[in-house]
Structure formats: C-alpha cells, structure tokens
Design an enzyme around this catalytic site. Sequence first.
Site, PDB file in Angstrom:
ATOM      1  CG  PHE B 237      -1.789  -1.251   1.313  1.00  0.00           C
ATOM      2  CD1 PHE B 237      -2.862  -1.455   0.458  1.00  0.00           C
ATOM      3  CD2 PHE B 237      -1.471  -2.236   2.233  1.00  0.00           C
ATOM      4  CE1 PHE B 237      -3.613  -2.618   0.536  1.00  0.00           C
ATOM      5  CE2 PHE B 237      -2.211  -3.407   2.312  1.00  0.00           C
ATOM      6  CZ  PHE B 237      -3.284  -3.594   1.467  1.00  0.00           C
ATOM      7  N   GLY B 463      -0.449  -7.777  -4.461  1.00  0.00           N
ATOM      8  CA  GLY B 463      -1.734  -8.336  -4.035  1.00  0.00           C
ATOM      9  C   GLY B 463      -2.877  -7.765  -4.855  1.00  0.00           C
ATOM     10  NE  ARG B 623     -11.138  -1.766 -22.950  1.00  0.00           N
ATOM     11  CZ  ARG B 623     -10.788  -2.246 -24.139  1.00  0.00           C
ATOM     12  NH1 ARG B 623      -9.897  -3.201 -24.232  1.00  0.00           N
ATOM     13  NH2 ARG B 623     -11.342  -1.761 -25.229  1.00  0.00           N
ATOM     14  CB  ILE B 624     -12.795  -2.281 -15.327  1.00  0.00           C
ATOM     15  CG1 ILE B 624     -13.432  -0.934 -14.941  1.00  0.00           C
ATOM     16  CG2 ILE B 624     -12.365  -3.066 -14.088  1.00  0.00           C
ATOM     17  CD1 ILE B 624     -12.498   0.092 -14.338  1.00  0.00           C
ATOM     18  CG  LEU B 625      -6.903  -3.911 -17.813  1.00  0.00           C
ATOM     19  CD1 LEU B 625      -5.480  -3.832 -17.276  1.00  0.00           C
ATOM     20  CD2 LEU B 625      -6.895  -4.317 -19.285  1.00  0.00           C
ATOM     21  CE  LYS B 628     -13.592 -13.795  -8.469  1.00  0.00           C
ATOM     22  NZ  LYS B 628     -13.527 -15.213  -8.832  1.00  0.00           N
ATOM     23  CE  LYS B 696      -9.347   8.210 -17.533  1.00  0.00           C
ATOM     24  NZ  LYS B 696     -10.444   9.093 -17.065  1.00  0.00           N
ATOM     25  N   GLY B 699      -5.752   1.519  -8.269  1.00  0.00           N
ATOM     26  CA  GLY B 699      -5.134   1.293  -6.954  1.00  0.00           C
ATOM     27  C   GLY B 699      -5.573   2.256  -5.872  1.00  0.00           C
ATOM     28  CD  GLU B 700      -2.539   5.062  -5.450  1.00  0.00           C
ATOM     29  OE1 GLU B 700      -2.227   5.456  -4.323  1.00  0.00           O
ATOM     30  OE2 GLU B 700      -1.860   4.235  -6.094  1.00  0.00           O
TER      31      GLU B 700
END
Lengths: 338, 734
Positions: B237, B463, B623-625, B628, B696, B699-700
């Site tokens: 993190f 992770g 776009r979300i690769l 899940k 894009k 993570g944050e």
Amino acid sequence: MNNFQYSRARDVADAIRLLAADPAAKLIAGGTNLIDLMKENVERPSRLIDISRLPLRDIEETADGGLRIGALVPNSDLAYHPLVEQRYPLLASAILAGASAQLRNMASVGGNLMQRTRCPYFYDTATPCNKRSPGTGCSAIDGLNRNHAILGTSNSCIATNPSDMSVALAALGALVHIAGSSGQRTVALTDFHRLPDDKPHLDTNLGDGEIITAIELPPRGFARNYSYLKIRDRLSYAFALVSVAAALELEGNAISEARLALGGVAHKPWRSLEAEAALRGQAATPDHFGRAADLLLQGATAHSHNGFKIELARRAVVRTLMQAASATPQSQAHKKIA
Amino acid sequence: MNAYVGTPTSRVDGRAKVTGAAKYAGEFAADRLLHGFVVAATIPRGRIARLDTSEALRVEGVVDVLTHAHRPPLADKDEAWKDEVAPEKGSPFRPLYDDRINFNGQPIALVVAEDWETAKFAATRVRVEYDQEAFATDLESERGKAARVDQPHKPRGDAAAALTRAAVQHEADYVMPSEHHNPMELYATTAVWDGNGKLTVYDKTQGVQNVQKFLCSVFGRKRDDIRVVSPYVGGAFGSGLRPQYQVVLATLAAVALKRSVRVVLTRRQMYGLGYRPMTIEHVALGASPDGTLDAVTHEAIAVTSRFEDFSRNDTGWADQLYKSPNSRFSHKLVELDVSTPCDMRAPGAATGVCALECAMDELAVALKLDPIELRLKCYSERDQSEDLPYTSKQLRQCYARGAEAFGWDRRTPAPRSMHDGKDLVGWGMATGVWEALQMPVAVRIVLTANGHAEVSCAASDIGTGTYTIVAQVAADALGLPIENISVRLADSTLPQAPVEGGSWMAASSAHAVLGAAEDIRQELARLAKALPGSQLADLDATKVTLVDGMIASNDPNGAAVSIADVMRHSKLERIEKEKLNQFAEDKSHARNTHSAVFAEVKVDEQLGVIRVTRVVSAVAAGRILNTKTGRSQIMGGVVWGIGMALHEETMMDHRFGRIMNADIAEYHVPVNADIHDIDVIFVDEPDDRINRLGVKGLGEIGIVGVPAAIANAVYHATGKRVRRFPITLDKLLD
C-alpha cells in the site's frame, strides 16, 4: 522473551508446591495473555507451570442449585454450555462480547480472571509504569488515558481490568474457589480483584502459591431480564470503553431484585450495592435507572482524555437496564444496539 | 479479440496463495540460515553514549551483534542512499550508520543468531545508554514552525479578496491524524549468500529493481552481485515503495558473516517505518447564493522528519473538481523528531480530498443546496491548474449512477431527520479523484511451439492482481487460453519496471505486454508468409490476428494457419521478444480517475455508536481490465476509508516521542463487524486518448472520498460536524 523453565503439574497439590518453591514462577493454562506479555518482556517468569492438563474442566450443578465451573473450562465451552445458556445467559453474553472465537477457545476461566490490563504503558517496557515496575511512576495519569479508569483510581495507577466475563460474574454474585498450601478458601468475585491503591502491581488478592480451582455461580441466574452491553471503538475485537452487566427480577413492572456491574471503568469490575438497593421496589423506568446509574458512578473522576466515559457509562447503564427490563438483551452477534 | 480483458477473471495466483504454495520474503529457506533481530532505540533524539553487546554475545547461539561501531562498510554519500522514489530533498536514513538517534524505534543493533528465538532473547541483553537531546514530535504545538514547500498548483486570481466579498463563506480546519501501515505480511528479508560475494535477496518490496540498485549502491557492489526477488507481497500500500531498513540489515549481516540471514520485523518495529503524515488542512470556500464558487483556498500543514522533506499533493484537488476563478493552495511542512513519512494509498488525496469534500458539504448546508447539486454547479470540465481538458471524465455519470443505486432522492436534507428505531440515520456523499499515470515498462514474451507463452517482467504484484491482468492481456493478444500463459514477476533480472505504485502498473504493464505480443505477431506473420506454398503468402503482415492458436488474416474470408505448424515448419522451438513500452508524451490533456461515494450511517442517538451500513462507490476509471479484481480493489479502498473515518489513528505520547498503540490490538482498523454492504459500480468511460486500451488504474481511487462521505453522513445523522478524524463516539456525545 526470557528463557524459562517448564514444568507440568501432576495435580493441584503439585501445582501449589511448584508455585511455592519458586516465587517468580507463573501458572499457564491457555496462555492467551501471558504469552503476549512474555513476548513483550513485560512478564518474565523464571518457570511456567503448565496446569492445562489438570482435571478442572467440569461444569456441574451444586447442591443448592447453582453451578460450579472448573478453572480450566475454556471460555467458549462455558458460553455455549446448555446450563449456562439457559440459566445464566448474562454470563454467556458477556463472554461472547470479548476477544475472538479463537482466543475464547484457548482461554480458560481462571486465566480470564487473571488477565492483566491493556494499558499501553504497561505493555511498553520503555515507559514508566508502577504496575509493571513498582515505583517508576504512572505514565497514563498525565499521558494518553482515553480508555483509562474513572472509578477507584489512585495516584499510582489508573489502569482498568479488561475482562468482560468478570463483569457478568460480579453482577451474578459469583464466588472464586482458591486452593493453597494452607488449604482451600472461597472469596466473592468482587473481592477477588483489588483496587490499585499504592500497590498497582497486585491485580488480585490471590496469595503467593495459591491457585484458582473453580468459579461458583449462586442459583439466581436472572435468565429472563438481563443484558450485557459493551461500548467500544469498533464493533468487535476491542476492549470496552464502558460495559454494563444488568440483571433484574421483576414483579409486573416493579423491581424485586437488581444487579448492576460496570466494566472498563476501574481496576476491577465495578458494582455498587447502594445502586442496586435503590432499584429494589421501584418501577422499571428510565428515571429510576438514571438514579441507579448516578449512585453507581458516585465518585467518578475524569483524567485529561477520559471524561466522556462518565456520561457514556451513565447512558449505557440506563440503556442496559431498559434492555433487561424489556427482556430484549443486547445481541453480541448483531451490533445494532437494542 | 477480448476473451479475457474486461471479464471477471479469477486470480491466476489464487490457488498458490490459498494453498500456501506462494512464498513470501520471510519464507525462503537457505542452507545454514541465520536470523537477525533488531534492537530499536527508545528515545526520539540524541546519541548512543554506550552500546554494550558483550552479554548478548555470550548467549549461546549468538553469532554476532552488528552496530554502527561494528559492521562492514556502507556508502557514505547521501546520493548512494537515494532510491528511485526518495524525496528530492534530504539525507535518507541509514541504519546502523552512526551514533545519532533521529527517531524513536530507529534500529541501533542487529543481533544475529542461529535461530530467531535466541536472537530475540539476546536482543534484550544489549545494553544501551543515550545522551538524550531536546526533541519535538507534536505537529499541533510546532505548527508555527511550518515552512512552505513548492507545489505545482499555481494561484489563480485573488482568492483572499474573493473570499472576503463572497456572499456565502465556509472556512474550517480539518485534522487528519498520522496513520501507520499495517499490511498483513510483516516486513522481512531473506538474504541468501550465494558465495563469491554474490547474494540473492528475497525482500518484501513494491520494486525489486529499485531495491537491487539501492543495495548495489549502498554496499558498493556490481550489478551482477545482487539479485532481488519478491514474487508475492502480503500487502504494502505504499510502505514498500522505498527499500526498508530490514533489507539493508539482512544484507549487511550476510556480507559481514558470509552466510544467509533472515530479518523479520515485529509489528511494533513496523511503527518505526513510514506512515501517512498527520495534516492540518485549512479549507476556505466562498460562493454566490446560487452555488457558484468564487474562491477556493486550501492550505495544508504536514509532518515530516528532520532529515527528509516528504510532501504530497493534499491541496490542489479542487483545481480538478470545481470551477472557481480564484484559488490559492499551499503546502507546509513541520520537521519533527520522527521517521520520514511515506506514501500510503492515495497519498495526499485521501487526506486532502477528505478535507475539501467535508468543506463542500458544509458549504452545501450553508447554501441550502443538495450536496450533489452544488458539485454539479461547480463541475469543472477542465483541469484548471494547467487549463487542460480531460482525456475522459465521466464524473457526472458517477454522481448519477451512484445516487440512483443508493436511493439518494429519498434523502431528507435536514440533519437528524431520518431514523431507524433508536438510531439516527445519515446519508452523505463525496467526490473522489486520483491521477491516471503510466510509466515505461518492458516485457519479455517467450512463445513455445507447444502453444505456451511465458510473460516476464520485473514489476511487483502487491496483491492487486498484476499477475492476472498480465495473463489476461497476453492471452488475448496471443490468441491463447489463459491456462497456457505463465507469468513471472518481481525478479530484478527480468525486464525493467518501476516500483508498483501510484495506480500506474495496470496501464503500464498491460501496454508493455501488448508491445511485446505485437512483435511476436509480426514475427509469426513473417514466418507464415515465408513458408513454401503458404496460404498467407500475399498477406499484409500488419493485418493479422492471433486467435485460437492460429494466425488469421483480418479479412473475414482470409486464410488462417496454425501457429504450431508455422513454428514447426520454420524449425523454431521458441520465439522470444522483449520490448520496452514508452507512452508518447502528451501534455494536451489531463488524466484522472474519478468517483462518487455515497454512505449511510446509523448512529445510536444516546450512545454515539456508529455503524456504516451501506456504501455505494461509483467509479470512472476508463476500461476495467478485470471486473473481479477491480471490484476487490475498490472494496478494499472503501474498507480502508471506513477505517480512516472512524478508527485509524497513530497515538504518540509527546513526552516520550513514542507511539503508544504500536500493535494491531490498539491501532484500530475495521474488523468484519464494522463492514456491511459495499456496492461497487464501474461507470462506462471509453477513453481512446489516454492509451490504446483506455486503461487508467484503480489502486488509489477506491479510498478517496470515502472518509468524507462518512463524515458527511455522520453530520446528516446527528447534526454534529466532527472535523478531527477519526470520528470516535466520544466526539458525538454532548
């Protein structure tokens, strides 16, 4: 962690003998608190006397209709025992309000009574603490004391007793059976733990070479009108800011018997016979509950960060008594406050 | 051909993780492995007057005790200690370097023994005396010493004058506490002595090549002498962006003793590493009665150490979100006797946007406007700091979709107006924003004639799911089933990658895979055309697709030949391509991700107990690769945001300059009981400008806005505005 000797006690007499022979020895059962303290170098026993195999695991009815609970009964077994669930649900509820399933499986009833404060200064050997190192001073009195005691404090220590189980046991009038080299004795749970006065290194009145063998519950179980309410900074797995064990016997809406104990506010479970007496014969109303709360909290004093606990405790007492009176005890699984 | 990209593909490393086959840094075995245990300073500032290790050395099983006075040489120039993400200004911390104590918890000795318990025991026998010096650790008492640091956000207009003449004003301080990293995996290094001065270092890190270069520089080694490996990371993190001190100590001991050494920090010792710095955020907003913003001022004062200037962008986010002709931002640092702060998920934004979004809520109350309506009134189509359009910005859709899913239209605006039994109910919302960054990454693909491909890259998977998205993109680009793709990551000998952070690794690694796969495809097309009697002889090599194990013409009636046949006939067992992907520089557009977060709290009216019963997070992040792992990312961010709002706080006793809740019993993060319904919505956000795939990074963004949405919900429930985080129940009692 220090190096230590390890002995396995053959029986209670052997445990007492081993304990008497070495004043720096400690008994170990579940070890859920002691091992942590050893890892932090707070406890440095010369010897661990393993009592976990002694035959102190029975829960049996007493002649007068009470319950005798062996000192080595795991907390979980006690909470889920049918006789406890049916007759002493306040005790079951308080146990399930504490720790985690894993810890409750390991922790013994006797060990629960012997667990030590979670005051952060007690745990940190780099800071002064009268409880850990007598005479060095109390860091909490002028330090971070948001979750410290408001009742029964001294100039030496403002630590709290962290147990939930003991709060219910105090309310239920439990007795502690103790064995030592000079024989057996019994003390009320409310006299088992002590206030810090000028000897905060002593948590209990257990003498040198003594061992807890059982807890005894009197017949009165308050199974209809009871509640254990624990207020904490997150909804599970935290020590109480304030907890309340309340038990009532009602005739209609009139209180014939009342028990009330607080956790998280003092060096021992806090019970006031005066507050309970004030409830007897009164109607179960918020006003009467508030008056009992005021009596229970008589003499409460705030330190720099824990003043909120006084008002919180007062409100929690009223709420818990309302839960008990209406036979809607606080669920420990569902965190919405009843 | 997208068989995998954009689908809810399960983690390719999931089985290894749940069965224990996945090995972490502290789990690698080595012959005659030694164990090091750290002795940490118990004062915040001064010098070591005496350090007596004789008793510890007499403990049976102890091999050595390393100290500043007894150790192999370490580099002596600051430059040698600057890793690739070190703060520009300052002198990085050097463990066991000299007798100076710069912060409480600083390592001062490493006891090395044949087993861990012996080392831990002997550590209690190291005697230390200090010459203590006056110190300061309290930001609030030292805030007068704050010094300004340069920030990229330029002022616009005259914010002070605009604020004074604004019809409606809101101005307040918001206080965010320091927060410490508590990843599940403890910081650990196993430094394996390979002989002849060479080392393989298994380290918990977010960047193996960063650690590798750092170690070579600190220990004066050649590039081939040290290899750093970190196949799995149990959460980091941001705490693993810079090399942490245990990797220096394990390597130091291995060099000193010419044996393999493992060092694992304790939870308490991890409170001597980096952390999210405490900030005092002053926000002033001036608006016209219709809700048009005229002035924005955001000033932050943050903690840093005496030896390094760590600062992040807390204050500039209003430039991205809200139109205002006048604005001013400033960031100041107070140097204290503490360790240097470090990045923690959405550094700067998690705290700064929290302050901004609480202030916007307060302004909405003052204007008697719905909080979403105010945000739409001020909605900025351009990044005002550079006056640029966005590559894409579907934040309006986030508000709309989130509000719909949450049922926002059923909210009654007055505080304390919604109830559920004895609970007050509060509904709050906030905006989230983060950057969409991308970095050069190289990938090597080895395609074998049996239809398998190995994809390798030095990037870490902390992770987040990098293994999985790399496999997805490769499977699609090579036209192979995902089971035929094996991914190797986080070995410093693999193709170059920066640290995994800043939400840039998904876009960066995915495009690196595309680049290398493109070279494979061209090579296959060339081979296919060259085969005698090839059906593809007339093929345009740029117009083929790899699909289902075939090289196929893009022409629907065109021919296709099997990849295996082409390789067999070309007498090739393997095709290997390595390529560095660099994104074309494009300063014409701003690149950001956005979110709208909605929270429901239920607060017991008498007792102040808060439950966050619902959170809806609507995210626009291109776009979300992988929907899940992407959803998991956002849910994790929401959980952490709940912790920021209600639980997390590093408590320091400033008389000792010492953290007093340095364990996960007393440093509270949410537990299962604190988490209820979390609904994640990915808003459709096509973006053909930002990069080829329109990715894009996630993570944050999941954490940004969450604490403010909860704080605003608590206000709506109770009528109490808590501006000092976390919002513990005592702050709600009268």
